[in-house]
Scaffold this active site. Structure first.
Site, PDB file in Angstrom:
ATOM      1  N   VAL A 155      32.526  41.266  46.192  1.00 32.91           N
ATOM      2  CA  VAL A 155      32.619  39.590  45.973  1.00 32.91           C
ATOM      3  C   VAL A 155      32.011  38.918  44.541  1.00 32.91           C
ATOM      4  O   VAL A 155      32.717  38.251  43.975  1.00 32.91           O
ATOM      5  CB  VAL A 155      32.015  39.364  47.194  1.00 32.91           C
ATOM      6  CG1 VAL A 155      31.747  37.105  47.024  1.00 32.91           C
ATOM      7  CG2 VAL A 155      32.345  40.187  48.598  1.00 32.91           C
ATOM      8  N   ASP A 156      31.024  40.007  44.569  1.00 35.76           N
ATOM      9  CA  ASP A 156      30.851  38.961  42.440  1.00 35.76           C
ATOM     10  C   ASP A 156      31.677  39.273  41.802  1.00 35.76           C
ATOM     11  O   ASP A 156      32.283  38.187  40.608  1.00 35.76           O
ATOM     12  CB  ASP A 156      29.562  39.587  41.923  1.00 35.76           C
ATOM     13  CG  ASP A 156      28.376  39.774  42.351  1.00 35.76           C
ATOM     14  OD1 ASP A 156      27.981  38.376  42.056  1.00 35.76           O
ATOM     15  OD2 ASP A 156      27.176  40.747  42.739  1.00 35.76           O
ATOM     16  N   TYR A 157      32.427  40.190  41.534  1.00 31.65           N
ATOM     17  CA  TYR A 157      33.454  40.858  40.420  1.00 31.65           C
ATOM     18  C   TYR A 157      35.150  38.934  40.788  1.00 31.65           C
ATOM     19  O   TYR A 157      35.446  38.456  40.412  1.00 31.65           O
ATOM     20  CB  TYR A 157      34.566  41.641  40.338  1.00 31.65           C
ATOM     21  CG  TYR A 157      35.530  41.984  39.594  1.00 31.65           C
ATOM     22  CD1 TYR A 157      34.877  42.113  38.657  1.00 31.65           C
ATOM     23  CD2 TYR A 157      37.116  41.799  40.110  1.00 31.65           C
ATOM     24  CE1 TYR A 157      35.775  42.375  37.723  1.00 31.65           C
ATOM     25  CE2 TYR A 157      37.759  41.433  39.001  1.00 31.65           C
ATOM     26  CZ  TYR A 157      37.442  42.063  37.799  1.00 31.65           C
ATOM     27  OH  TYR A 157      38.537  42.971  36.808  1.00 31.65           O
TER      28      TYR A 157
END
Length: 407
Positions: free
Chosen positions: A179-181
């Site tokens: 999700v960060d990426y």
């Protein structure tokens, strides 16, 4: 060599950890000058997230792998933004910047005079991108956001993991901080779109609001749309496919294989390869919709057939008849793959502590303006003097600020 797509674009990167830094790294790969602002002494939190580290000449552990994965093609400047002098440095840098990236909690930068309204007042052309867990509005706006929490709250974990009734059933986190990426990529898209709008239309910048919660929900895409249409909450499917059936991981005599039967023809050819062509004539399995309804039955039959031969045997025969399939590779096998090598996914960069630091290349390939430079992630504060000199700070003034802990 032609100029890179973002040559001439200046970015102030006040992000830490992963989502925001990924955005800054993408912009840096594309040719922007990315000035990473870090705390004096400690820098980005991710520099000390745990081993493995690079080792300095004095034997000290410096800059771990987490930091190295998201900060290439940047310049590091140390500034204490809690001081008035530090805040003035950021504002001076922002006067001539095109992009301002930050991932502070909502409202935190306002007390420093570094919020969007304050920066816009001195540079109306600025594209100001805020990367947060939950966005700039809503009841959760002030919460901190971490990838695993958003995987849980956004629904991703509810559809990830073994099927109900199987050993190990239950919600499961995706391995990497996906999700960060994805939020880093969405932030990049937002910044580029806002830059185009600014330059192609009215010359005004704008505030881009990117967050992990919105990103993970939107990423569920073809899992989420059936729910929106039917109101039925989908079950976990393990490694089962999301459309064509059968699709999933099957154990062989020496490992595992992933296959996807995306249409009836591929299913028929798979049955032939498995030595049971009549299976494709079974009324339960003739059409894809039938195989979806009888998914557990066809998956169980396939599981028994694949157990008869090794992975390489099946891959060769499935490839020959055009059935999508692949081995379950670990990282050693990924980088030993001749296609990965041909695509140059592993690049090296010269680092002060490692003459050939391995990195993963940018996943985009430009034929006209290729990304060819992979400057190693900078040591903490290594560009402070260089960058401050561009806004009129001489050596004596920089030394004074350094003694005061401002830089």
């Amino acid at each position: 060599m032609p100029a890179l797509p973002l040559s001439g674009i200046k970015v102030i990167d006040m992000t830490r950890v992963l989502a925001g830094p990924i955005c800054g790294q993408m912009l840096g790969d594309f040719g922007a000058e990315v000035i990473k602002i870090e705390r004096p002494g400690t820098g980005d939190d991710s520099r000390a997230f745990g081993p493995p580290y690079l080792t300095g000449p004095d034997g000290s552990r410096r800059d771990n792998s987490f930091y190295l994965c998201a900060n290439r093609n940047k310049k590091s400047v140390t500034v204490n933004v809690a001081t008035a002098e530090g805040q003035e440095i950021i504002r001076e840098l922002a006067r001539t910047a095109d992009v301002f990236l930050e991932n502070y909690k909502v409202g935190d930068l306002k007390r420093y005079g570094l919020d969007y309204d304050a920066i816009k007042a001195i540079n109306p052309r600025i594209v100001y991108c805020s990367v947060t867990g939950f966005g700039q509005t809503g009841p959760y706006a002030t919460r901190a956001g971490y990838d695993a929490i958003l995987q849980a709250m956004g629904g991703l974990m509810s559809v990830t993991g073994h099927l109900d009734g199987e050993p190990g059933e239950g919600p499961m986190k995706v391995g990497p901080s996906i999700v960060d990426y994805m939020t880093g990529l969405n932030s990049t898209i937002g910044v580029l779109s806002a830059l185009y709008h600014r330059d192609a239309n009215d010359g005004e910048g704008q505030h881009v609001d990117a967050c992990l919660f919105d990103t993970v929900i939107a990423s569920l895409s073809h899992w989420l749309q059936p729910y929106l249409m039917s109101g039925k909450v989908p079950p976990r499917r393990g490694t089962w496919g999301n459309g064509g059936m059968p699709a999933g991981v099957f154990r062989c005599t020496d490992g595992e294989i992933m296959i996807v039967n995306g249409n009836d023809g591929q299913f028929q050819r798979t049955c032939a390869v498995l030595g049971d062509p009549d299976l494709a004539k079974d009324p339960r399995f003739v059409k894809n919709n039938d195989r979806v309804v009888h998914g557990k039955e066809i998956m169980a039959i396939f599981a028994g057939l694949f157990l008869k031969q090794p992975v390489a045997y099946w891959l060769e025969r499935l490839e020959a008849v055009g059935v999508p399939s692949g081995p379950i590779n670990d990282f050693d096998q990924v980088f030993a793959d001749p296609h990965v090598q041909a695509r140059g996914m592993r690049v090296t960069s010269e680092h002060p502590f490692e003459p050939a630091l391995s990195l993963v290349r940018n996943p985009l390939t430009f034929l006209g303006t290729p990304v060819t430079e992979y400057r190693a992630p900078p040591l903490l504060g290594s560009n402070t003097d260089e960058i401050l000199s561009t806004i009129g700070y001489d050596g004596e003034r920089i030394d004074t600020l350094r003694k005061k802990g401002v830089v």
